[in-house]
Design a protein around this motif. Structure first.
Motif, PDB file in Angstrom:
ATOM      1  N   SER A   1       0.930  -1.326  -0.063  1.00 22.49           N
ATOM      2  CA  SER A   1       0.090  -0.078   0.162  1.00 22.49           C
ATOM      3  C   SER A   1       0.823   1.238   0.065  1.00 22.49           C
ATOM      4  O   SER A   1       0.572   2.082  -0.754  1.00 22.49           O
ATOM      5  CB  SER A   1      -1.092   0.143   1.292  1.00 22.49           C
ATOM      6  OG  SER A   1      -1.925  -0.950   1.136  1.00 22.49           O
ATOM      7  N   CYS A   2       1.860   1.330   0.969  1.00 16.46           N
ATOM      8  CA  CYS A   2       2.777   2.630   1.003  1.00 16.46           C
ATOM      9  C   CYS A   2       3.330   2.630  -0.446  1.00 16.46           C
ATOM     10  O   CYS A   2       3.821   3.877  -0.980  1.00 16.46           O
ATOM     11  CB  CYS A   2       3.589   2.400   2.006  1.00 16.46           C
ATOM     12  SG  CYS A   2       2.877   2.825   3.669  1.00 16.46           S
TER      13      CYS A   2
ATOM     14  N   ALA B   1      -8.143  16.254   0.603  1.00 16.48           N
ATOM     15  CA  ALA B   1      -9.076  15.610   0.469  1.00 16.48           C
ATOM     16  C   ALA B   1      -8.410  14.215   1.096  1.00 16.48           C
ATOM     17  O   ALA B   1      -7.401  14.097   1.463  1.00 16.48           O
ATOM     18  CB  ALA B   1      -9.249  15.199  -0.934  1.00 16.48           C
ATOM     19  N   SER B   2      -9.397  13.218   1.216  1.00 15.86           N
ATOM     20  CA  SER B   2      -9.109  11.773   1.622  1.00 15.86           C
ATOM     21  C   SER B   2      -9.389  10.719   1.025  1.00 15.86           C
ATOM     22  O   SER B   2     -10.414  10.618   0.380  1.00 15.86           O
ATOM     23  CB  SER B   2      -9.733  11.872   3.258  1.00 15.86           C
ATOM     24  OG  SER B   2      -9.568  12.914   4.049  1.00 15.86           O
ATOM     25  N   TYR B   3      -8.794   9.590   1.146  1.00 15.52           N
ATOM     26  CA  TYR B   3      -8.824   8.369   0.626  1.00 15.52           C
ATOM     27  C   TYR B   3      -8.726   6.991   1.619  1.00 15.52           C
ATOM     28  O   TYR B   3      -7.646   7.291   2.118  1.00 15.52           O
ATOM     29  CB  TYR B   3      -8.045   7.998  -0.652  1.00 15.52           C
ATOM     30  CG  TYR B   3      -8.283   6.789  -1.332  1.00 15.52           C
ATOM     31  CD1 TYR B   3      -9.293   6.737  -2.147  1.00 15.52           C
ATOM     32  CD2 TYR B   3      -7.168   5.757  -1.127  1.00 15.52           C
ATOM     33  CE1 TYR B   3      -9.619   5.369  -2.690  1.00 15.52           C
ATOM     34  CE2 TYR B   3      -7.621   4.553  -1.797  1.00 15.52           C
ATOM     35  CZ  TYR B   3      -8.509   4.398  -2.768  1.00 15.52           C
ATOM     36  OH  TYR B   3      -8.565   3.117  -2.957  1.00 15.52           O
ATOM     37  N   ASN B   4      -9.580   6.448   1.465  1.00 13.40           N
ATOM     38  CA  ASN B   4      -9.574   4.940   2.493  1.00 13.40           C
ATOM     39  C   ASN B   4      -9.378   4.003   1.416  1.00 13.40           C
ATOM     40  O   ASN B   4     -10.617   3.474   1.037  1.00 13.40           O
ATOM     41  CB  ASN B   4     -10.514   5.321   3.752  1.00 13.40           C
ATOM     42  CG  ASN B   4     -10.487   6.143   4.446  1.00 13.40           C
ATOM     43  OD1 ASN B   4     -11.029   7.242   4.051  1.00 13.40           O
ATOM     44  ND2 ASN B   4     -10.017   5.939   5.558  1.00 13.40           N
TER      45      ASN B   4
ATOM     46  N   THR C   1      -6.295   6.642   6.464  1.00 17.51           N
ATOM     47  CA  THR C   1      -7.042   7.723   5.881  1.00 17.51           C
ATOM     48  C   THR C   1      -5.835   8.579   5.211  1.00 17.51           C
ATOM     49  O   THR C   1      -5.143   9.229   6.014  1.00 17.51           O
ATOM     50  CB  THR C   1      -7.931   8.484   6.924  1.00 17.51           C
ATOM     51  OG1 THR C   1      -8.734   7.695   7.393  1.00 17.51           O
ATOM     52  CG2 THR C   1      -8.734   9.542   5.805  1.00 17.51           C
ATOM     53  N   ARG C   2      -5.815   8.327   4.045  1.00 19.06           N
ATOM     54  CA  ARG C   2      -4.451   9.069   3.511  1.00 19.06           C
ATOM     55  C   ARG C   2      -5.285  10.397   2.834  1.00 19.06           C
ATOM     56  O   ARG C   2      -6.121  10.350   2.034  1.00 19.06           O
ATOM     57  CB  ARG C   2      -3.981   8.182   2.129  1.00 19.06           C
ATOM     58  CG  ARG C   2      -3.535   6.825   2.547  1.00 19.06           C
ATOM     59  CD  ARG C   2      -3.065   6.078   1.527  1.00 19.06           C
ATOM     60  NE  ARG C   2      -2.831   4.846   1.918  1.00 19.06           N
ATOM     61  CZ  ARG C   2      -1.605   4.450   2.475  1.00 19.06           C
ATOM     62  NH1 ARG C   2      -0.459   5.167   2.442  1.00 19.06           N
ATOM     63  NH2 ARG C   2      -1.211   3.101   3.068  1.00 19.06           N
ATOM     64  N   LYS C   3      -4.321  11.410   3.121  1.00 20.50           N
ATOM     65  CA  LYS C   3      -4.809  12.754   2.613  1.00 20.50           C
ATOM     66  C   LYS C   3      -3.837  13.479   1.676  1.00 20.50           C
ATOM     67  O   LYS C   3      -2.704  13.223   1.866  1.00 20.50           O
ATOM     68  CB  LYS C   3      -4.978  13.659   4.024  1.00 20.50           C
ATOM     69  CG  LYS C   3      -5.922  13.133   5.117  1.00 20.50           C
ATOM     70  CD  LYS C   3      -6.156  13.981   6.042  1.00 20.50           C
ATOM     71  CE  LYS C   3      -7.291  13.453   6.999  1.00 20.50           C
ATOM     72  NZ  LYS C   3      -7.438  14.354   8.026  1.00 20.50           N
TER      73      LYS C   3
END
Length: 143
Positions: free
Chosen positions: A33-34, A63-66, A72-74
């Motif tokens: 993921s990273c 903005a955020s993405y899960n 929660t990546r911003k």
């Protein structure tokens, strides 16, 4: 700005952040993921208590993405620049080391080294996944 305060900004400068104090941990993550999120073979992280991280400019552009409930990546909606990741289960916020250019980055560990695509021989502990206190096995693997 004191030596315990560090600032960073997204790629276009529309979002700015500030961290204060000392990070809870610094290191490298090798998880898929990273790697996919950062578009690199390894991600340098700094983990902070949430109260130590503040968006000082451009909160409306964040903005955020899960992908998973654990993160929660911003990112900036103007340039797409990655800013930080909330890890609610850990109670910590990951501010990417590259976001804090004046922070003396002193990594202490490699996490998720079991997924690595880039072997790094630096003498730091290499954990198969996460430390036990973060829900991992705590198993150390060879460099």
């Amino acid at each position: 700005m004191s030596h315990d305060t560090h600032s960073g900004k997204c790629f276009c400068g529309s979002v700015e952040i500030e961290v204060t104090g000392q990070p809870a941990a610094m290191g490298f993550c090798h998880c898929t993921s990273c790697r996919e999120w950062s578009a690199s073979p390894v991600n340098a992280f700094t983990l902070w208590q949430p109260a130590s991280v503040k968006v000082t400019k451009g909160d409306k552009n964040l903005a955020s993405y899960n992908k998973t409930p654990g993160s929660t990546r911003k990112f900036c909606t103007k340039c797409g620049g990655h800013v930080l990741t909330d890890h609610p289960g850990l109670g910590l916020v990951d501010v990417f080391a590259a976001m804090l250019p004046d922070l003396d980055f002193k990594p202490g560990v490699h996490v998720n080294y079991g997924e690595t695509v880039l072997r790094i021989k630096d003498g730091l502990p290499k954990l198969k996944d996460f430390p036990k206190e973060f829900g991992g096995s705590g198993d150390v693997v060879a460099e």
